[in-house]
Design a protein around this motif. Structure first.
Motif, PDB file in Angstrom:
ATOM      1  N   ALA A  41      -4.659  -3.514  -0.441  1.00  0.00           N
ATOM      2  CA  ALA A  41      -3.946  -3.355  -1.716  1.00  0.00           C
ATOM      3  C   ALA A  41      -2.980  -2.171  -1.663  1.00  0.00           C
ATOM      4  CB  ALA A  41      -4.953  -3.174  -2.847  1.00  0.00           C
ATOM      5  N   LEU A  42      -3.398  -1.097  -1.001  1.00  0.00           N
ATOM      6  CA  LEU A  42      -2.508   0.071  -0.849  1.00  0.00           C
ATOM      7  C   LEU A  42      -1.233  -0.311  -0.104  1.00  0.00           C
ATOM      8  CD1 LEU A  42      -5.165   2.758   0.080  1.00  0.00           C
ATOM      9  CD2 LEU A  42      -3.343   3.174  -1.550  1.00  0.00           C
ATOM     10  N   MET A  43      -1.396  -1.043   0.992  1.00  0.00           N
ATOM     11  CA  MET A  43      -0.220  -1.437   1.776  1.00  0.00           C
ATOM     12  C   MET A  43       0.676  -2.369   0.964  1.00  0.00           C
ATOM     13  SD  MET A  43      -0.246   0.249   4.502  1.00  0.00           S
ATOM     14  CE  MET A  43       1.302  -0.518   4.916  1.00  0.00           C
ATOM     15  N   ASN A  44       0.038  -3.208   0.168  1.00  0.00           N
ATOM     16  CA  ASN A  44       0.803  -4.126  -0.674  1.00  0.00           C
ATOM     17  C   ASN A  44       1.651  -3.373  -1.691  1.00  0.00           C
ATOM     18  OD1 ASN A  44       1.212  -6.783  -0.663  1.00  0.00           O
ATOM     19  ND2 ASN A  44      -0.344  -7.278  -2.205  1.00  0.00           N
ATOM     20  N   ARG A  45       1.089  -2.302  -2.244  1.00  0.00           N
ATOM     21  CA  ARG A  45       1.811  -1.481  -3.227  1.00  0.00           C
ATOM     22  C   ARG A  45       2.966  -0.746  -2.544  1.00  0.00           C
ATOM     23  NH1 ARG A  45       0.981  -1.894  -8.862  1.00  0.00           N
ATOM     24  NH2 ARG A  45      -0.486  -3.582  -8.744  1.00  0.00           N
ATOM     25  N   ILE A  46       2.715  -0.238  -1.339  1.00  0.00           N
ATOM     26  CA  ILE A  46       3.802   0.439  -0.612  1.00  0.00           C
ATOM     27  C   ILE A  46       4.930  -0.567  -0.367  1.00  0.00           C
ATOM     28  CG2 ILE A  46       4.428   1.498   1.610  1.00  0.00           C
ATOM     29  CD1 ILE A  46       1.540   2.741   1.573  1.00  0.00           C
ATOM     30  N   ALA A  47       4.544  -1.783  -0.020  1.00  0.00           N
ATOM     31  CA  ALA A  47       5.554  -2.835   0.208  1.00  0.00           C
ATOM     32  C   ALA A  47       6.348  -3.102  -1.065  1.00  0.00           C
ATOM     33  CB  ALA A  47       4.871  -4.111   0.694  1.00  0.00           C
ATOM     34  N   LEU A  48       5.654  -3.068  -2.210  1.00  0.00           N
ATOM     35  CA  LEU A  48       6.356  -3.300  -3.475  1.00  0.00           C
ATOM     36  C   LEU A  48       7.380  -2.187  -3.723  1.00  0.00           C
ATOM     37  CD1 LEU A  48       6.794  -4.746  -6.171  1.00  0.00           C
ATOM     38  CD2 LEU A  48       4.812  -3.517  -7.085  1.00  0.00           C
ATOM     39  N   ALA A  49       6.949  -0.937  -3.498  1.00  0.00           N
ATOM     40  CA  ALA A  49       7.893   0.185  -3.656  1.00  0.00           C
ATOM     41  C   ALA A  49       9.096  -0.011  -2.729  1.00  0.00           C
ATOM     42  CB  ALA A  49       7.184   1.504  -3.356  1.00  0.00           C
ATOM     43  N   ALA A  50       8.817  -0.422  -1.502  1.00  0.00           N
ATOM     44  CA  ALA A  50       9.902  -0.622  -0.521  1.00  0.00           C
ATOM     45  C   ALA A  50      10.874  -1.698  -0.987  1.00  0.00           C
ATOM     46  CB  ALA A  50       9.307  -0.992   0.837  1.00  0.00           C
TER      47      ALA A  50
END
Ligand code: FDP
Length: 354
Positions: A41-50
């Motif tokens: 989920a953390l990586m998914n959120r970073i991807a969203l920010a990106a």
């Protein structure tokens, strides 16, 4: 074969099997435990920010107020670009309600941003440089975002985040986003280095390179030679060496992420040494050098300050800086050998005087 049929076959053969980032994290961890779900989920959120930052960058020249300076100076004493402030806020808003992190520490903020008490509070800290290579923003050249994830240790009751003042081995994940001709997210959770490319038509990061390995040696040396006379003699020795030997070529883009990405893919070394005025150099340990050191080690390369393994450096404060020598094993060792040689000579000179 008819043309239409051939183009369908070609199109199909170019398609990836569409491994998304969150699926990849779970595959790497071989688990559906709470920890694995959190990391995914953390990586998914970073991807969203990106994706949000990438979208703004792709139209920046058309959007009023996207480019230029805010007029403020950050904790580093650098003029803040509007895109720095925007990207910093994007990460905060993406993580604020996520329940994944307890705080976000960024190069742009003097103190970490603590998740307010009325929002769900998580167990992790996100540490990030929202826009790396800010000087490239206004001229439409590649820039990046760098991130690392650490687990919170202790309660941080005084709000000083002193538990973040630990070496790079405490990172449980690190990576970067490169906003170039395509937007890529490169990450590691300690199981190799993997690259994802943003497919804008899907709005998804799709796996494009798995288990990236940096060659043991490469032709590129990447350093701002404009600082030549500010460096220690040992770094000048190295530069003279590469000037005099065949097989070396210089590349420097002004954005660490871009230069690092080239070296990760093709080998070589990136150097940002200390200078006479700033022996610790320019780059920040928590937000830049430690995350990239984590990645390069996972890819079979090395990162050093010149005298110490970068991953072993313990920062004194959140914004501590370190010199950086990073890339292919053999090239990092070559730069270090010049530093060691000068150190040995000066030791001998001191000894002979006493
Ligand atoms: P910038 O300040 O433009 O954000 O992070 C610092 C950094 O860029 C790196 O991305 C880049 O490699 C370096 O500084 C460039 O600094 P110099 O202009 O001193 O070479």
């Amino acid at each position: 074969m008819a043309d239409v049929e051939r183009s369908l076959v070609e199109e199909h053969s170019l398609d990836r099997d569409c491994t998304t980032l969150s699926r990849h994290v779970l595959q790497q961890l071989k688990s559906f435990s709470a920890d694995a779900q959190d990391l995914s989920a953390l990586m998914n959120r970073i991807a969203l920010a990106a994706k949000i930052i990438s979208r703004r960058l792709s139209r920046a020249d058309l959007v009023e107020g996207a480019l230029g300076f805010t007029g403020n100076v950050n904790v580093q004493g650098e003029s803040v670009k509007k895109m720095d402030a925007y990207a910093n806020d994007v990460f905060i808003s993406v993580f604020k309600q996520s329940g994944l992190v307890c705080r976000l520490a960024s190069e742009e903020m003097e103190k970490p941003y603590y998740i307010p008490e009325n929002c769900p509070i998580g167990r992790y800290s996100l540490i990030y440089d929202p826009i790396d290579g800010s000087s490239n923003v206004d001229i439409n050249l590649n820039i990046g975002s760098i991130f690392a994830i650490r687990r919170q240790q202790g309660d941080d009751i005084d709000g000083e985040a002193t538990d973040l003042l630990q070496d790079g081995h405490q990172q449980i994940a690190a990576g970067y986003v490169i906003y170039g001709p395509s937007t890529m997210l490169v990450y590691s959770i300690g199981t190799g280095v993997h690259a994802f490319t943003l497919d804008p038509s899907l709005g998804e990061f799709i796996l494009s390179q798995e288990n990236m390995q940096v060659p043991d040696h490469g032709p590129v040396y990447s350093v701002n030679e404009g600082n030549f006379w500010q460096w220690d003699e040992s770094i000048r020795d190295y530069i003279r060496y590469v000037h005099r030997h065949e097989g070396y070529t210089a590349r420097y883009s002004g954005a660490l992420v871009g230069d690092f990405h080239r070296i990760l893919c093709q080998g070589g070394v990136f150097i940002y040494p200390g200078t006479v005025k700033k022996p610790e150099g320019k780059l920040r340990l928590l937000y830049e050098t430690a995350p990239l050191a984590f990645l390069i080690e996972q890819a079979g390369g090395r990162a050093s300050t010149g005298t110490q393994n970068l991953m072993d450096v313990v920062p004194e404060k959140l914004h501590t800086r370190t010199p950086l020598i990073i890339g292919s094993k053999e090239d990092v060792a070559l730069v270090e050998s010049f530093i060691q040689e000068r150190a040995r000579e000066s030791k001998e000179a001191i000894a002979s005087r006493s």
